[in-house]
Design a protein around this motif. Sequence first.
Motif, PDB file in Angstrom:
ATOM      1  N   GLU A 160       1.986   3.780  25.099  1.00  0.00           N
ATOM      2  CA  GLU A 160       1.525   4.019  23.879  1.00  0.00           C
ATOM      3  C   GLU A 160       2.487   5.138  23.066  1.00  0.00           C
ATOM      4  O   GLU A 160       2.193   5.059  21.911  1.00  0.00           O
ATOM      5  CB  GLU A 160       0.222   4.145  23.585  1.00  0.00           C
ATOM      6  N   ALA A 161       3.190   5.870  23.656  1.00  0.00           N
ATOM      7  CA  ALA A 161       3.814   7.038  23.153  1.00  0.00           C
ATOM      8  C   ALA A 161       4.507   6.803  21.636  1.00  0.00           C
ATOM      9  O   ALA A 161       4.206   7.258  20.623  1.00  0.00           O
ATOM     10  CB  ALA A 161       4.723   7.457  24.268  1.00  0.00           C
ATOM     11  N   ARG A 162       5.455   5.801  21.785  1.00  0.00           N
ATOM     12  CA  ARG A 162       6.202   5.365  20.464  1.00  0.00           C
ATOM     13  C   ARG A 162       5.116   5.146  19.207  1.00  0.00           C
ATOM     14  O   ARG A 162       5.714   5.482  18.246  1.00  0.00           O
ATOM     15  CB  ARG A 162       7.288   4.424  20.596  1.00  0.00           C
ATOM     16  N   GLU A 163       4.271   4.235  19.698  1.00  0.00           N
ATOM     17  CA  GLU A 163       3.443   3.913  18.332  1.00  0.00           C
ATOM     18  C   GLU A 163       2.689   4.897  17.985  1.00  0.00           C
ATOM     19  O   GLU A 163       2.495   4.978  16.628  1.00  0.00           O
ATOM     20  CB  GLU A 163       2.617   2.764  18.924  1.00  0.00           C
ATOM     21  N   VAL A 164       2.147   5.701  19.109  1.00  0.00           N
ATOM     22  CA  VAL A 164       1.295   6.728  18.415  1.00  0.00           C
ATOM     23  C   VAL A 164       2.199   7.933  17.710  1.00  0.00           C
ATOM     24  O   VAL A 164       1.672   8.481  16.705  1.00  0.00           O
ATOM     25  CB  VAL A 164       0.649   7.425  19.627  1.00  0.00           C
ATOM     26  N   ALA A 165       3.297   7.996  18.011  1.00  0.00           N
ATOM     27  CA  ALA A 165       4.311   9.057  17.469  1.00  0.00           C
ATOM     28  C   ALA A 165       4.051   8.309  15.722  1.00  0.00           C
ATOM     29  O   ALA A 165       4.406   9.213  14.955  1.00  0.00           O
ATOM     30  CB  ALA A 165       5.659   9.165  17.993  1.00  0.00           C
ATOM     31  N   LYS A 166       4.705   7.230  15.659  1.00  0.00           N
ATOM     32  CA  LYS A 166       4.672   6.642  14.199  1.00  0.00           C
ATOM     33  C   LYS A 166       3.353   6.881  13.659  1.00  0.00           C
ATOM     34  O   LYS A 166       3.461   6.999  12.420  1.00  0.00           O
ATOM     35  CB  LYS A 166       4.953   5.120  14.363  1.00  0.00           C
ATOM     36  N   LEU A 167       2.252   6.674  14.126  1.00  0.00           N
ATOM     37  CA  LEU A 167       0.831   6.446  13.474  1.00  0.00           C
ATOM     38  C   LEU A 167       0.679   8.265  13.309  1.00  0.00           C
ATOM     39  O   LEU A 167       0.158   8.450  11.985  1.00  0.00           O
ATOM     40  CB  LEU A 167      -0.283   6.137  14.419  1.00  0.00           C
ATOM     41  N   ALA A 168       1.151   8.919  13.882  1.00  0.00           N
ATOM     42  CA  ALA A 168       0.878  10.611  13.687  1.00  0.00           C
ATOM     43  C   ALA A 168       1.694  10.958  12.490  1.00  0.00           C
ATOM     44  O   ALA A 168       1.516  11.818  11.771  1.00  0.00           O
ATOM     45  CB  ALA A 168       1.395  11.312  15.082  1.00  0.00           C
ATOM     46  N   GLN A 169       3.212  10.423  12.533  1.00  0.00           N
ATOM     47  CA  GLN A 169       4.055  10.917  11.434  1.00  0.00           C
ATOM     48  C   GLN A 169       3.444  10.220  10.058  1.00  0.00           C
ATOM     49  O   GLN A 169       3.373  10.988   8.923  1.00  0.00           O
ATOM     50  CB  GLN A 169       5.241  10.151  11.684  1.00  0.00           C
ATOM     51  N   ALA A 170       2.822   9.011   9.971  1.00  0.00           N
ATOM     52  CA  ALA A 170       2.115   8.524   8.970  1.00  0.00           C
ATOM     53  C   ALA A 170       1.106   9.524   8.588  1.00  0.00           C
ATOM     54  O   ALA A 170       0.524   9.571   7.241  1.00  0.00           O
ATOM     55  CB  ALA A 170       1.705   7.194   9.160  1.00  0.00           C
ATOM     56  N   ARG A 171       0.257   9.717   9.400  1.00  0.00           N
ATOM     57  CA  ARG A 171      -1.065  10.806   9.121  1.00  0.00           C
ATOM     58  C   ARG A 171      -0.603  11.935   8.489  1.00  0.00           C
ATOM     59  O   ARG A 171      -1.166  12.577   7.547  1.00  0.00           O
ATOM     60  CB  ARG A 171      -1.779  11.033  10.447  1.00  0.00           C
ATOM     61  N   GLU A 172       0.598  12.759   9.011  1.00  0.00           N
ATOM     62  CA  GLU A 172       1.326  13.889   8.385  1.00  0.00           C
ATOM     63  C   GLU A 172       1.597  13.546   7.042  1.00  0.00           C
ATOM     64  O   GLU A 172       1.438  14.482   6.307  1.00  0.00           O
ATOM     65  CB  GLU A 172       2.116  14.417   9.404  1.00  0.00           C
ATOM     66  N   ASP A 173       2.248  12.491   6.830  1.00  0.00           N
ATOM     67  CA  ASP A 173       2.847  12.254   5.644  1.00  0.00           C
ATOM     68  C   ASP A 173       1.746  12.138   4.462  1.00  0.00           C
ATOM     69  O   ASP A 173       1.823  12.538   3.221  1.00  0.00           O
ATOM     70  CB  ASP A 173       3.779  10.848   5.502  1.00  0.00           C
ATOM     71  N   ALA A 174       0.685  11.281   4.828  1.00  0.00           N
ATOM     72  CA  ALA A 174      -0.550  11.199   4.165  1.00  0.00           C
ATOM     73  C   ALA A 174      -0.959  12.812   3.754  1.00  0.00           C
ATOM     74  O   ALA A 174      -1.406  12.756   2.423  1.00  0.00           O
ATOM     75  CB  ALA A 174      -1.519  10.610   4.712  1.00  0.00           C
ATOM     76  N   GLU A 175      -1.208  13.621   4.700  1.00  0.00           N
ATOM     77  CA  GLU A 175      -1.570  14.918   4.381  1.00  0.00           C
ATOM     78  C   GLU A 175      -0.802  15.814   3.603  1.00  0.00           C
ATOM     79  O   GLU A 175      -1.486  16.661   2.698  1.00  0.00           O
ATOM     80  CB  GLU A 175      -1.900  15.535   5.708  1.00  0.00           C
ATOM     81  N   VAL A 176       0.560  15.648   3.741  1.00  0.00           N
ATOM     82  CA  VAL A 176       1.276  16.375   2.683  1.00  0.00           C
ATOM     83  C   VAL A 176       1.010  15.786   1.206  1.00  0.00           C
ATOM     84  O   VAL A 176       1.092  16.665   0.240  1.00  0.00           O
ATOM     85  CB  VAL A 176       2.805  15.943   3.073  1.00  0.00           C
ATOM     86  N   GLY A 177       0.710  14.596   0.955  1.00  0.00           N
ATOM     87  CA  GLY A 177       0.193  14.056  -0.272  1.00  0.00           C
ATOM     88  C   GLY A 177      -1.105  14.591  -0.656  1.00  0.00           C
ATOM     89  O   GLY A 177      -1.338  14.853  -1.853  1.00  0.00           O
ATOM     90  N   TYR A 178      -1.967  14.773   0.241  1.00  0.00           N
ATOM     91  CA  TYR A 178      -3.180  15.314  -0.263  1.00  0.00           C
ATOM     92  C   TYR A 178      -3.102  16.714  -0.611  1.00  0.00           C
ATOM     93  O   TYR A 178      -3.580  17.169  -1.583  1.00  0.00           O
ATOM     94  CB  TYR A 178      -4.314  15.369   1.050  1.00  0.00           C
ATOM     95  N   ILE A 179      -2.301  17.569   0.085  1.00  0.00           N
ATOM     96  CA  ILE A 179      -2.144  18.804  -0.295  1.00  0.00           C
ATOM     97  C   ILE A 179      -1.380  19.017  -1.600  1.00  0.00           C
ATOM     98  O   ILE A 179      -1.829  19.846  -2.508  1.00  0.00           O
ATOM     99  CB  ILE A 179      -1.363  19.642   0.740  1.00  0.00           C
ATOM    100  N   ALA A 180      -0.393  17.943  -1.973  1.00  0.00           N
ATOM    101  CA  ALA A 180       0.331  18.039  -3.124  1.00  0.00           C
ATOM    102  C   ALA A 180      -0.524  17.718  -4.246  1.00  0.00           C
ATOM    103  O   ALA A 180      -0.714  18.406  -5.311  1.00  0.00           O
ATOM    104  CB  ALA A 180       1.587  17.248  -3.132  1.00  0.00           C
ATOM    105  N   ALA A 181      -1.531  16.937  -3.996  1.00  0.00           N
ATOM    106  CA  ALA A 181      -2.702  16.621  -5.114  1.00  0.00           C
ATOM    107  C   ALA A 181      -3.459  17.760  -5.390  1.00  0.00           C
ATOM    108  O   ALA A 181      -3.895  17.948  -6.629  1.00  0.00           O
ATOM    109  CB  ALA A 181      -3.324  15.370  -4.510  1.00  0.00           C
ATOM    110  N   TYR A 182      -3.982  18.507  -4.423  1.00  0.00           N
ATOM    111  CA  TYR A 182      -4.881  19.505  -4.586  1.00  0.00           C
ATOM    112  C   TYR A 182      -4.165  20.668  -5.359  1.00  0.00           C
ATOM    113  O   TYR A 182      -4.573  21.312  -6.347  1.00  0.00           O
ATOM    114  CB  TYR A 182      -5.220  20.279  -3.114  1.00  0.00           C
ATOM    115  N   LYS A 183      -2.713  20.921  -5.282  1.00  0.00           N
ATOM    116  CA  LYS A 183      -2.118  21.769  -5.997  1.00  0.00           C
ATOM    117  C   LYS A 183      -1.817  21.581  -7.184  1.00  0.00           C
ATOM    118  O   LYS A 183      -1.687  22.457  -8.304  1.00  0.00           O
ATOM    119  CB  LYS A 183      -0.768  22.156  -4.975  1.00  0.00           C
TER     120      LYS A 183
END
Length: 224
Positions: A177-200
């Motif tokens: 599952e490594a390749r798929e989990v890496a893609k999902l993890a990147q998507a999660r991190e990208d979303a969190e960057v968006g959340y932080i930008a919205a707070y700021k």
Amino acid sequence: MIKLKQKIDRPTKEEIAAISRFSPATLHEAQGRRGALSSRLKPIDYRMKLCGPAFTVKCAPRDNIMLQVAINYAQPGDIIVVSAGEYEEAGSFGDVLANACLAKGIGGLVTDTGVRDSLQLRELGFPVFSLSVCIKGTVKETLGATNDPVMVGDEMIYPGDIIVGDADGLVVVRKSEAREVAKLAQAREDAEVGYIAAYKSGKSVVEVSNLEGVLRAKGLVVED
């Protein structure tokens, strides 16, 4: 008779590198909140991190003969994962064996028993995650299996699974599952960057997380 299993189906360097970019917490969430090892297993030093394929070994409680066998046969980058019955009152690994691991390029140790020489382990920087720190010595008596599935930290670990650890804890990612989990993890991190930008930008946590309707439906009343 116990037959020693040396060969394991390791993930590729690319798969390990892809997974290593993310924290255990992110990987745990990305794979559907699966794979987190018990929070009882802690790093000897909060700065320690590890990521690599599991080389599993079964040890009897208060006995480290098979741990030494595992160190002998593990390959550079491997994470030695020790199942020893969740026995806290033993120091089965210390600075001498850590130096042996460093000399071979082993990537780290995860054990559900105790270790000792914790100050020296910190100074060496060899990543060690354990159930306890204990000065009590061990014997070298009982043979056990290597590279069979083992239960460690309430998770089944298969040889070649990717083990990731940092100050917050440990997670296991299945090799398949490594390749798929890496893609999902990147998507999660990208979303969190968006959340932080919205707070700021001035948005509230309720706005960003779309909680207003949920809170209203649960009966939350905000008084002026």
